[in-house]
Every structure is written in C-alpha cells, then in structure tokens.
Design a protein around this motif. Structure first.
Motif, short mmCIF file in Angstrom:
data_model
loop_
_atom_site.label_atom_id
_atom_site.label_comp_id
_atom_site.label_asym_id
_atom_site.label_seq_id
_atom_site.Cartn_x
_atom_site.Cartn_y
_atom_site.Cartn_z
N LYS A 195 -4.41 -5.45 0.75
CA LYS A 195 -4.61 -4.11 0.25
C LYS A 195 -3.45 -3.89 0.02
O LYS A 195 -1.98 -4.45 -0.10
N THR A 196 -3.12 -3.34 -1.77
CA THR A 196 -1.48 -3.19 -1.69
C THR A 196 -0.73 -2.26 -1.18
O THR A 196 -0.08 -1.65 -0.42
N ALA A 197 -2.15 -0.59 -0.46
CA ALA A 197 -1.17 0.29 0.28
C ALA A 197 -0.38 -0.05 1.74
O ALA A 197 0.32 0.33 1.93
N THR A 198 -1.35 -1.02 1.65
CA THR A 198 0.01 -1.68 3.22
C THR A 198 0.70 -2.06 3.08
O THR A 198 1.45 -2.93 4.04
N ILE A 199 1.13 -3.35 1.86
CA ILE A 199 2.49 -3.65 1.71
C ILE A 199 3.51 -2.47 1.92
O ILE A 199 4.28 -1.70 1.65
N ASP A 200 4.78 -3.47 3.03
CA ASP A 200 6.07 -2.04 3.38
C ASP A 200 6.91 -3.28 2.57
O ASP A 200 7.44 -4.59 2.92
N TRP A 201 7.70 -3.09 1.22
CA TRP A 201 8.55 -3.05 1.00
C TRP A 201 9.61 -2.89 0.92
O TRP A 201 10.41 -3.92 0.70
N GLN A 202 9.92 -2.76 2.47
CA GLN A 202 11.85 -2.74 2.58
C GLN A 202 11.71 -4.38 3.62
O GLN A 202 12.76 -4.68 3.29
N ASN A 203 10.65 -4.12 4.21
CA ASN A 203 10.79 -5.44 5.13
C ASN A 203 9.82 -6.63 4.91
O ASN A 203 9.41 -7.41 4.80
N GLY A 204 9.24 -6.41 3.81
CA GLY A 204 8.78 -7.71 2.48
C GLY A 204 7.85 -8.00 3.60
O GLY A 204 7.33 -9.40 3.82
N ASN A 221 8.72 -13.32 1.35
CA ASN A 221 10.12 -13.91 0.06
C ASN A 221 10.26 -12.76 -0.94
O ASN A 221 9.85 -12.54 -1.65
N GLY A 222 11.52 -13.51 -1.86
CA GLY A 222 12.69 -12.38 -2.59
C GLY A 222 11.84 -12.67 -3.93
O GLY A 222 11.47 -12.00 -4.96
N LYS A 223 11.05 -14.43 -4.26
CA LYS A 223 10.28 -14.31 -5.34
C LYS A 223 9.12 -13.22 -5.51
O LYS A 223 8.38 -13.52 -6.38
#
Length: 333
Positions: A195-204, A221-223
């Motif tokens: 689910k999109t809302a559960t992504i922690d973008w800062q920690n990836g 990962n970065g890609k």
C-alpha cells in the motif's frame, strides 16, 4: 434392510472394539451392543450422502485455517487439491484408505515429484487435523512418505540479464514492478498487497504481509525508490483513490491481482532474447543470490526473505556458483 444395517453396525463396532481394546471380552461387548441397538432404528447412509461428507469436512478444515491466519491464496490451493482428491476417491472422509491416497498420487504420470509432494503435504495436513479434532480415528496418510525430489538450482538472473529486463520495460509501471521485485525479494502476493501510504520514503522501507499472515519490513534501493516515485507521478494525472501501490490502468482503478502482475512480467520477458524463463519468483532468487555473493549474513537474508526455516535460506548459499568460485580462489592456493 434395517436388519442388515443393524448387523453391519454391530460387526463394525465389534471390529473397532477388538482393535482399540485388545484385552476386552468381545462376546460381552457384542451382547451389550445388541442391547443398545435394539432401542434404535438403524439406517445406514447412502453412498451419495457419504460423498457429500467430504466437502463439509473440507469447509470445516479451511475455516480453521482461515482463523489461524492463512492467506486466501493458500486456502484456495488447499481446497483445489482436497476436492480433486475427493472426486478421485468418491468416498466419505472416514472411508478413505492408505491405498486410496497412493492411487491418487500415482494417478497422473505427468506430475513431477514436487507436485506429488505438495499434494501429499496437503492431504497429510488435512487428515492430521481431522484426527486431532476426532472426526476420524485413523489417518490414512500416516504411513506414506514424502517422495524424494530432485534438487534444482534456483534460476537467478545474471546482472546482464537483469539489465536486459530493465531495458525491455515500456512504461513506468513495468519498470517500477521490476525494481520493487528485485529490491525487496518479495513474493508476488506480498507485492500485490503493498500500500502506498505505508511507504517510509526516508528510510526506503515498507511493511508486507507474508506467509502465515506474518508482517515484515522490506527495503527499497535507490533505483526502486526513483522508479516508484516516477510511476506514482504518472498515476497522479488521473483520479485515483486506490490505496494499493500497484493498480490497474483502467477505471475504476483497483488493486492488481497476482495473475495480472504475472502477465506483465511475462510480457516484459517476452521482449528479451534469453533462454531463461523469467517469472516473478526469479527476481526473488536473483536478489537472494546477489546478496549472498556480496557477503550478506544468512540470518539477515532469512529476515529479508521472510523464511521461517533457516534451511530454506541456506539453499542460496549451497547453489551460488559465484560464491563457490570466489571461495576457491580465496582459500585454495
């Protein structure tokens, strides 16, 4: 007919008593059984009524597994195998014998050893539960051993093959699927449930629900982060309120099924000239093999892949040819 049914019941009770209580006075037991049955009208079930019993027992069993947290995909797979067996034997659960199980497992010469092992595992789990719940006294699968299976190497992609797959992607959703599969090493059902809302973008990172309804954290990962953000930007041009990360392209936008995801991976793979069959699970093998070759600890990889048994993870170490080659160069002078 009633007299014959009563006689048959008495004979079956006598047989069971002799088996379970070998030191009992069978003559006295038989007399007591006759006294009891004289107070009842005995009417043996028809074959048709006994056949319906199997579906009812399977429903009870799957309901118990659902309460224990098994996924719907697992439940449907179990139902298919159990009902296929039911159609083959055409008997009630309690009437099934060890010979019936063996005949079923040998009924299709096209089944690989792994397929036979899977079907046997399903039957063993079902009858073990039936015995524990005291629906039956005898487990017809208890004496049957799991067939030996050929040990096959996981078909991991090489770095060059992975690049070819990346280059074959034609839109942002395809590329995002490839990168998330490879980066997380997720099973296809786990990826479909992201689910999109559960992504922690800062920690990836983001949580997924794996086998046995167990939650774990997987990493991007970065890609993968770059391609995911690009894909989500493309989705923002449309009215899209679906909570799942990967959605269908047509309105109403909804969660992609595992079948749809598998079809997309097949389309990408069809554009690449390679003899290797590329499937969603191959990305999982590739991630694990690459991690092993780069020196990851076994326990860390086990947690990343969501394996409950370390021996499942150990096979990646055993089959990594690159790891063996590097070890030989390093330690054999």
């Amino acid at each position: 007919m009633v007299a014959n049914d009563t006689a048959r019941l008495l004979m079956e009770l006598e047989t069971i008593a002799a088996t379970l209580i070998p030191d009992a006075d069978i003559v006295k037991l038989k007399l007591r059984f006759e006294e009891v049955t004289n107070n009842y009208t005995v009417d043996r079930k028809t074959l048709e009524a006994l056949e319906n019993d199997f579906k009812d027992k399977v429903d009870f069993y799957l309901s118990a597994l659902r309460i224990e947290g098994y996924s719907e995909q697992t439940l449907q797979g179990n139902r298919y195998d159990l009902m296929s067996f039911s159609e083959f034997v055409n008997k009630a659960v309690v009437q099934v014998t060890t010979s019936d199980v063996r005949r079923f497992l040998a009924s299709n010469p096209q089944w690989a050893a792994s397929t036979v092992a899977k079907k046997l595992s399903t039957l063993k789990a079902f009858y073990k539960w039936m015995t524990a719940e005291e629906f039956i006294l005898h487990d017809p699968t208890a004496k049957i051993r799991t067939p030996k299976q050929e040990k096959r190497l996981p078909k991991a992609m090489s770095p060059d093959e992975l690049e070819m797959i990346r280059d074959a992607c034609q839109d942002s959703r395809e590329r995002a699927l490839v990168e998330v599969f490879y980066s997380t090493g997720c099973r296809i059902s786990e990826l479909a449930g992201m689910k999109t809302a559960t992504i922690d973008w800062q920690n990836g990172s983001l949580p997924v629900i794996g086998k046995g309804n167990k939650e774990r954290i997987v990493y991007l990962n970065g890609k993968a982060i770059y391609q995911l953000k690009k894909y989500l930007v493309d989705r923002q041009f449309e009215e899209d309120d679906c909570e799942y990360l990967f959605t269908t392209n047509r309105r109403p936008y909804r969660q992609m099924t595992t079948v749809a995801i598998r079809n997309i991976i097949n389309k990408i793979a069809s554009r690449v000239e390679t003899s290797k069959k590329v499937t969603p699970h191959v990305f999982r093998h590739s991630m694990a093999t690459m991690a092993i070759n780069n020196g990851i600890e076994l326990g860390d990889l086990q947690q990343l892949l969501g394996h409950s048994n370390p021996s499942t993870t150990l096979r990646y170490i055993m089959v990594s040819e690159e790891r063996k080659k590097n070890a030989h160069k390093r330690f054999v002078q």
